[in-house]
Scaffold this motif. Structure first.
Motif, PDB file in Angstrom:
ATOM      1  N   TRP A 483       0.833  -1.210   0.000  1.00 47.17           N
ATOM      2  CA  TRP A 483       0.000   0.000   0.000  1.00 47.17           C
ATOM      3  C   TRP A 483       0.867   1.259   0.000  1.00 47.17           C
ATOM      4  N   ARG A 484       1.982   1.191   0.695  1.00 49.35           N
ATOM      5  CA  ARG A 484       2.858   2.360   0.754  1.00 49.35           C
ATOM      6  C   ARG A 484       3.353   2.759  -0.640  1.00 49.35           C
ATOM      7  N   GLU A 485       3.441   1.788  -1.538  1.00 49.62           N
ATOM      8  CA  GLU A 485       3.952   2.051  -2.888  1.00 49.62           C
ATOM      9  C   GLU A 485       2.869   2.577  -3.833  1.00 49.62           C
ATOM     10  N   TYR A 486       1.627   2.660  -3.350  1.00 49.76           N
ATOM     11  CA  TYR A 486       0.567   3.199  -4.200  1.00 49.76           C
ATOM     12  C   TYR A 486       0.844   4.671  -4.512  1.00 49.76           C
ATOM     13  N   LEU A 487       0.598   5.054  -5.758  1.00 49.84           N
ATOM     14  CA  LEU A 487       0.612   6.472  -6.087  1.00 49.84           C
ATOM     15  C   LEU A 487      -0.582   7.132  -5.419  1.00 49.84           C
ATOM     16  N   TRP A 488      -0.392   8.356  -4.941  1.00 51.52           N
ATOM     17  CA  TRP A 488      -1.480   9.041  -4.228  1.00 51.52           C
ATOM     18  C   TRP A 488      -2.710   9.205  -5.115  1.00 51.52           C
ATOM     19  N   ASP A 557       2.676  22.389   7.150  1.00 51.97           N
ATOM     20  CA  ASP A 557       3.077  23.264   8.259  1.00 51.97           C
ATOM     21  C   ASP A 557       2.924  22.558   9.599  1.00 51.97           C
ATOM     22  N   ILE A 558       1.844  21.760   9.738  1.00 54.75           N
ATOM     23  CA  ILE A 558       1.579  21.066  11.001  1.00 54.75           C
ATOM     24  C   ILE A 558       2.567  19.931  11.226  1.00 54.75           C
ATOM     25  N   THR A 559       2.787  19.116  10.158  1.00 53.86           N
ATOM     26  CA  THR A 559       3.632  17.924  10.312  1.00 53.86           C
ATOM     27  C   THR A 559       5.112  18.253  10.193  1.00 53.86           C
ATOM     28  N   GLY A 560       5.418  19.393   9.556  1.00 56.06           N
ATOM     29  CA  GLY A 560       6.821  19.735   9.335  1.00 56.06           C
ATOM     30  C   GLY A 560       7.451  18.899   8.251  1.00 56.06           C
ATOM     31  N   LYS A 561       6.656  18.237   7.421  1.00 59.37           N
ATOM     32  CA  LYS A 561       7.155  17.386   6.347  1.00 59.37           C
ATOM     33  C   LYS A 561       6.845  18.034   4.999  1.00 59.37           C
ATOM     34  N   ASP A 562       7.734  17.822   4.045  1.00 60.61           N
ATOM     35  CA  ASP A 562       7.506  18.305   2.691  1.00 60.61           C
ATOM     36  C   ASP A 562       6.715  17.250   1.926  1.00 60.61           C
ATOM     37  N   LEU A 563       5.537  17.617   1.455  1.00 58.85           N
ATOM     38  CA  LEU A 563       4.658  16.680   0.759  1.00 58.85           C
ATOM     39  C   LEU A 563       4.398  17.221  -0.655  1.00 58.85           C
ATOM     40  N   PRO A 564       5.230  16.814  -1.624  1.00 56.92           N
ATOM     41  CA  PRO A 564       5.066  17.310  -3.004  1.00 56.92           C
ATOM     42  C   PRO A 564       3.851  16.650  -3.679  1.00 56.92           C
ATOM     43  N   ILE A 565       2.679  17.067  -3.288  1.00 56.33           N
ATOM     44  CA  ILE A 565       1.458  16.405  -3.717  1.00 56.33           C
ATOM     45  C   ILE A 565       1.238  16.533  -5.220  1.00 56.33           C
ATOM     46  N   ASP A 566       1.799  17.591  -5.841  1.00 55.87           N
ATOM     47  CA  ASP A 566       1.605  17.801  -7.273  1.00 55.87           C
ATOM     48  C   ASP A 566       2.511  16.922  -8.114  1.00 55.87           C
ATOM     49  N   ASN A 567       3.489  16.274  -7.493  1.00 56.22           N
ATOM     50  CA  ASN A 567       4.389  15.387  -8.217  1.00 56.22           C
ATOM     51  C   ASN A 567       3.637  14.117  -8.607  1.00 56.22           C
ATOM     52  N   GLU A 568       3.710  13.752  -9.870  1.00 55.18           N
ATOM     53  CA  GLU A 568       2.950  12.588 -10.332  1.00 55.18           C
ATOM     54  C   GLU A 568       3.458  11.286  -9.719  1.00 55.18           C
ATOM     55  N   ASN A 569       4.674  11.276  -9.152  1.00 53.90           N
ATOM     56  CA  ASN A 569       5.228  10.078  -8.509  1.00 53.90           C
ATOM     57  C   ASN A 569       5.060  10.098  -6.992  1.00 53.90           C
ATOM     58  N   LYS A 571       3.834   9.209  -3.537  1.00 54.39           N
ATOM     59  CA  LYS A 571       3.292   7.932  -3.078  1.00 54.39           C
ATOM     60  C   LYS A 571       2.714   8.050  -1.674  1.00 54.39           C
ATOM     61  N   LEU A 572       1.923   7.034  -1.330  1.00 51.91           N
ATOM     62  CA  LEU A 572       1.308   6.979  -0.012  1.00 51.91           C
ATOM     63  C   LEU A 572       2.371   6.875   1.077  1.00 51.91           C
ATOM     64  N   GLN A 573       3.532   6.332   0.722  1.00 51.32           N
ATOM     65  CA  GLN A 573       4.636   6.185   1.680  1.00 51.32           C
ATOM     66  C   GLN A 573       4.947   7.516   2.369  1.00 51.32           C
ATOM     67  N   SER A 574       4.947   8.605   1.590  1.00 48.65           N
ATOM     68  CA  SER A 574       5.306   9.909   2.152  1.00 48.65           C
ATOM     69  C   SER A 574       4.299  10.348   3.216  1.00 48.65           C
ATOM     70  N   LEU A 575       3.020  10.086   2.981  1.00 46.55           N
ATOM     71  CA  LEU A 575       1.995  10.482   3.947  1.00 46.55           C
ATOM     72  C   LEU A 575       2.081   9.644   5.214  1.00 46.55           C
TER      73      LEU A 575
END
Length: 826
Positions: A483-488, A557-569, A571-575
Motif C-alpha cells: 500500500w505504501r507504494e501506491y501512487l497518491w 506546516d503542522i507535520t513539518g514534512k515536505d509533501l510534493p502532492i503535485d508530483n505525479e510520482n 506515493k502513499l509512503q510519504s503520507l
C-alpha cells in the motif's frame, strides 16, 4: 396453337359459306322463279354463323365438363378409383409436413386451365351477318352499293362467356379441389407421431433424459426407439391418392429417416463420451497402480516399503469390485457398436478397450510376484526399522534442544528475526514429522509397538501458535508495504479495499490465543494495524475533492514534512512517514474546514452566475413606442433578490472558513451594494421623470412655465439616452456599473427636483387665486390646469371642486362661459 387453329378454321368456313352463297346467287333460274333476295342471303349466312357459335359453345362446354368430371370424386369411367390428375410431394419445412405444390397452387392451376379453355374463342371473330359478301354483291349488281352493316360483330367469346351453363361449370371448377383440402389435412395429421423429430431440441431433450438418471438398459431402449422409426417409415406407402391428388411420401420418408439418424447419433455420441471417460479412468488406474507397485524399495527405505505394501492392499481390495467397473463399460460399448459406425472409434480407443481386462490380469500377476519378493526381505526390513527409529529418537532430542536454545520462542529477539527462525525450524520440523509418519507406518507393517515423541508433539503445537501469529505478521507487513507504494492519485479508489482488509487483519489479531499476546511480535503487529486504522480515515478525508493546495500547505506546516502532492510520482509512503495519526485533530479540522470552504466557494460561484444572468425589463411610456422606463415589478423583484443575496454574502463573510475568499467576497459585496444604490437612485429618478413628463411635454402648463419646460427637455433627452444604452445592455450589474449612468443620475435627479419645486410653487399660486383648488390633489390640479383650453375635458373633475355640481354645459360661442348646470347632487 389450338387458338390459331380455330381462328384459321373459322375463316376457312366463313369463306366457304360466302362461296356457297355466290354459287346460289349465280345459278340461272327459270323466269317464273323469283330471284334470291338480299335478306335471304343474310339469313343463310346468319344460320351458318349460329351453327359456328353452337359448335364452339359445345366444344367449350365439353372441355370444361371433362375437366370437372376428371377432378370429381364421383368419377365413373371404368368404375374404379379415378386416376390422379396431380402428383404432390409431401415435404418437411422445419415447421410441419406440407404439400408441394399446395392445394391453393393446384386450385390456381385449375382456375388457369378453365380460363385458358374459355379464351380459346377470344380471338375468333364472329361473322358479319348484316353485310352482303363482296363476291355475292358483284353477282347481284356491281353498280349498286352493298348493304352496309354496323361494322365488327365482336368475338364468339363475348357470347360464350355469358352462357349460364358454362358459368356454372367454371364456378364449380374454382372450388373443385377445395373438398380435398380437408382430406389432405386429415392425412397429414397421421404424421403427428413424428413431429417431435423436427420440433424438439435435441440438446434439451438429452438433458431432460439425462436428468432422469437412466440406466444403460433405458439408454439402449431409447436408442432402439430411434431405430424403430426407420422400420415405421419403411412401411409407409409410396403414394396415397385423395380425389385427383396423388400424394407421394418418398421425400418425407427420407427426411424422417435423416432426422431419426440425427437423434440416434446425438444420443449415442453422448453415451460414447461417458463410456470413454469410464474406460480411460479404469485404464489410468491400472497404469498408475502398476507404476506404484514397481517402485524400488532400498535398504531401510521404510517409506517406499510402506508405499508398495499399501499399493498391494489397494490391488487386493480392488480385485473384488473391479468387475463392477468392467461390466458397465462393456455394456456401453456393445450398445455403441450397434448404433454407431466403426469409424466413430479411433485405434487407440479400440486398443485400450481390447486390452483392458488383460492389463488387469497382468497387474494381479505382478502383485503376486511383488508380494513374494517383499516377504523374503521382511526380516531385514524390520531390523533396519528398529535401528532407524532409535537413531530418530536421538535426532528429535537434539532438534528440541536446538529449538529451545535458538528457536523463534527465545525471549528478546526482534520479531523479524523470529520470523526467519520460525521459517527455518518449521522446515526442519516438517522433515522430522514426515519421518515420524513413515516410521509409524513401518511399525504397523511389522507389528512393532508405536514409539512416542513428546518433544516433537510439543514443538508441533508451539510452531502452530507461532505460525498463526507470524503468518499474520508477515502478511500485514507485506500488505501495508504494498500500500505504501501506491501512487497518491490511485489511493482514493483503493480506499474501500484497504479499509476492509485492515479490518480483517484487526479481527484476526484480536482472536489470537492469550499466550501469544505477550510476545513482542504481537504488540508490534497490533500497533502496525492500529496505526494504519488511525491514519486511514485521515487519508480518506485528504482524498476528498475539497482538499486544495492551500490545505496541503497547512498539513505540511503542522507535520513539518515536505509533501510534493503535485508530483505525479508522489506515493502513499510519504503520507504514512509524515505520521499523520499524531496530528489527527488538526488534520480533521483542516479537512472539515475544506468541506465548508468548498460549500462557500460553490455558493459564491452560484451567486456570481445568478447575477451575471440577471437582467432588467424595459417598457414604453404613454405615446413613446421605444423603451424608456424600467419595469416596476422587475425592479422590485430584483431589489428583493439583491437584499437576500447581500445578507447571504455577509453571513459567509463573517465565517472563519471564508478567509481564502475574503477578497472575492468583498469585491462581490461592493459590486452588489453599489448596484443596489444605483437601482434605488435610478428608480427614484424614473418616478420623478414619469410624473413630470406629461406636464412639461405638452399642455397649458408647459406654456405658462417656459423656462422649466426648456430645462425638462434637456433632462428628457439625457434620460432617453441613458435608457436606450441600458436597454441595449439589459444585464443588471453591467447597467448599474456603467459610468455614464452613474454620473448622470445625480444630475438628472437635481434637475428634476428643481422642476418639481417650480411646479409646486406654480400650483400653490393657482390655489391662492382659486381656493377651491385646495380640495384637489396635485395630479388632478395638474390635469385641470394643463387642459384649460379644452373645458370639456375637465367635466369629470367638477365634483371634486364643488359639492353640488357634477357636470355643466358650456356656451358654444364662448367655450369658457357656463350656461347650465346639467346635473346636481344632494
Amino acid at each position: 396453337s389450338t387458338t390459331d387453329f380455330l381462328v384459321a378454321k373459322n375463316t376457312e368456313i366463313e369463306n366457304a359459306v360466302n362461296d356457297m352463297l355466290g354459287m346460289i346467287v349465280g345459278f340461272e333460274l327459270e323466269p317464273h322463279v323469283p330471284a334470291v333476295t338480299e335478306s335471304e342471303i343474310i339469313k343463310v349466312k346468319a344460320h351458318y354463323n349460329w351453327s359456328m357459335y353452337q359448335a364452339l359453345l359445345n366444344a367449350t362446354r365439353t372441355s370444361l365438363r371433362a375437366m370437372k368430371l376428371r377432378l370429381s370424386s364421383n368419377y365413373q369411367e371404368g368404375r374404379g378409383a379415378p386416376p390422379a390428375f396431380f402428383e404432390v410431394d409431401l415435404q418437411l419445412d422445419g415447421i410441419g409436413v406440407r404439400l408441394v405444390p399446395s392445394v391453393e397452387e393446384i386450385q390456381a392451376a385449375i382456375n388457369g386451365g378453365a380460363v385458358a379453355v374459355l379464351k380459346c374463342s377470344k380471338m375468333i371473330e364472329a361473322w358479319d351477318t348484316v353485310t352482303i359478301p363482296k363476291n355475292v354483291q358483284l353477282i347481284l349488281d356491281a353498280n349498286l352499293p352493298p348493304v352496309q352493316g354496323t361494322g365488327s360483330q365482336g368475338t364468339f367469346y363475348d357470347r360464350i362467356a355469358q352462357d349460364r351453363e358454362i358459368l356454372k361449370v367454371v364456378l364449380l371448377l374454382t372450388g373443385s379441389i377445395q373438398s380435398a383440402k380437408n382430406q389432405c389435412n386429415n392425412y397429414l395429421t397421421t404424421f403427428g407421431d413424428y413431429e417431435w423429430c423436427w420440433k424438439d431440441d435435441i440438446g434439451k431433450k438429452y438433458e431432460e433424459f439425462q436428468a432422469s438418471d437412466p440406466s444403460l438398459d433405458e439408454f439402449e431402449s431409447k436408442l432402439k426407439s430411434f431405430s424403430k422409426i426407420d422400420d415405421k417409415v419403411e412401411h409407409l406407402t409410396g403414394q396415397h391418392q385423395i380425389s385427383a391428388l396423388m400424394l407421394k411420401t418418398g421425400s418425407l420418408a427420407e427426411s424422417l429417416k435423416e432426422l431419426a439418424h440425427k437423434w440416434r447419433a446425438a444420443f449415442a455420441k453422448q453415451l460414447h463420451k461417458d463410456a470413454y471417460v469410464k474406460l480411460e479412468t479404469v485404464s489410468e488406474m491400472v497404469k498408475n497402480t502398476r507404476k506404484k507397485l514397481l517402485r524400488e524399495v532400498g535398504s531401510g527405505d521404510i517409506d517406499a516399503l510402506a508405499y508398495v505394501m499399501q499399493t498391494l492392499q489397494e490391488v487386493y481390495a480392488k480385485q473384488s469390485e473391479i468387475e463392477l467397473d468392467f461390466i458397465p463399460i462393456e455394456h456401453m460399448y456393445r450398445i455403441l457398436d450397434e448404433h454407431l459406425p466403426a469409424t466413430a472409434f479411433d485405434k487407440e480407443e479400440q486398443d485400450t478397450r481390447s486390452m483392458l481386462k488383460k492389463n488387469w490380469t497382468d497387474l494381479l500377476a505382478e502383485s503376486e510376484e511383488r508380494q513374494s519378493e517383499l516377504s523374503v526381505k521382511q526380516i531385514q526390513y524390520k531390523k533396519d526399522l528398529i535401528k532407524t527409529v532409535n537413531l530418530f529418537k536421538k535426532d528429535v532430542a537434539r532438534f528440541r534442544a536446538e529449538y529451545e536454545r535458538s528457536g523463534p520462542m527465545v525471549r528478546g529477539i526482534p520479531p523479524r528475526e523470529a520470523v526467519e527462525r520460525l521459517k527455518r525450524f518449521k522446515e526442519e520440523f516438517d522433515v522430522r514429522d514426515r519421518k515420524q509418519e513413515i516410521y509409524f507406518i513401518g511399525e504397523d507393517l511389522f507389528g512393532v509397538p508405536h514409539q512416542q515423541y513428546p518433544a516433537l508433539n510439543q514443538t508441533r503445537q508451539e510452531l502452530g501458535y507461532l505460525s498463526q501469529l507470524y503468518d499474520l505478521y508477515v502478511i500485514v507487513l507485506q500488505t501495508i508495504g504494498e500500500w505504501r507504494e501506491y501512487l497518491w492519485t490511485d489511493v482514493p479508489e483503493q480506499m474501500e479495499t484497504m479499509q476492509k482488509m485492515i479490518d480483517t487483519f484487526a479481527g484476526r489479531c484480536k482472536k489470537m490465543p492469550k499466550q501469544l499476546r505477550e510476545w513482542p511480535a504481537y504488540n508490534e503487529l497490533k500497533k502496525e494495524i492500529e496505526d494504519f486504522q488511525e491514519v486511514l480515515p485521515l487519508l480518506l478525508e485528504l482524498g476528498k475533492p475539497s482538499i486544495m493546495p492551500r490545505h496541503w500547505q497547512q498539513v505540511m506546516d503542522i507535520t513539518g514534512k515536505d509533501l510534493p502532492i503535485d508530483n505525479e510520482n508522489f506515493k502513499l509512503q510519504s503520507l504514512i512517514d509524515a505520521q499523520l495519526n499524531e496530528f489527527t485533530d488538526e488534520i480533521s479540522d483542516i479537512c472539515e474546514g475544506a468541506d465548508k470552504q468548498l460549500i462557500i466557494e460553490g455558493k459564491i460561484k452560484e451567486i456570481s452566475g445568478m447575477w451575471e444572468g440577471m437582467f432588467f425589463d424595459f417598457g414604453t411610456w404613454k405615446s413613446r413606442d421605444y423603451p424608456c422606463v424600467l419595469s416596476g415589478g422587475k425592479v422590485g423583484e430584483t431589489q428583493e433578490i439583491l437584499e437576500e443575496t447581500m445578507m447571504n454574502l455577509n453571513t459567509m463573510n463573517a465565517q472563519r472558513h471564508s478567509i481564502p475568499f475574503k477578497e472575492e467576497l468583498n469585491a462581490l459585496l461592493t459590486t452588489l451594494s453599489d448596484t443596489g444604490d444605483t437601482i434605488e437612485r435610478w428608480f427614484k429618478v424614473q418616478q420623478m421623470w414619469t410624473s413630470l413628463e406629461s406636464v412639461f411635454t405638452g399642455g397649458d402648463i408647459a406654456k405658462q412655465m417656459p423656462m422649466e419646460a426648456k430645462k425638462f427637455q434637456q433632462i428628457d433627452k439625457d434620460w432617453i439616452k441613458i435608457m436606450q444604452k441600458s436597454a441595449e445592455t439589459k444585464l443588471v450589474v453591467p447597467c448599474c456599473q456603467n459610468d455614464m449612468l452613474k454620473n448622470m443620475l445625480p444630475v438628472l435627479s437635481e434637475g428634476l427636483e428643481k422642476c418639481q419645486k417650480s411646479l409646486e410653487s406654480y400650483l400653490e399660486g393657482k390655489r391662492n387665486k382659486f381656493p377651491r383648488f385646495y380640495f384637489t390633489s396635485d395630479p388632478v390640479l395638474l390635469k385641470i390646469l394643463s387642459q384649460g383650453s379644452d373645458p370639456e375635458s375637465i367635466q369629470e373633475d367638477f365634483e371634486k371642486l364643488f359639492d353640488a355640481i357634477n357636470r355643466v354645459t358650456f356656451d358654444k360661442v364662448d367655450r369658457k362661459k357656463i350656461i347650465k348646470i346639467q346635473e346636481t347632487q344632494g
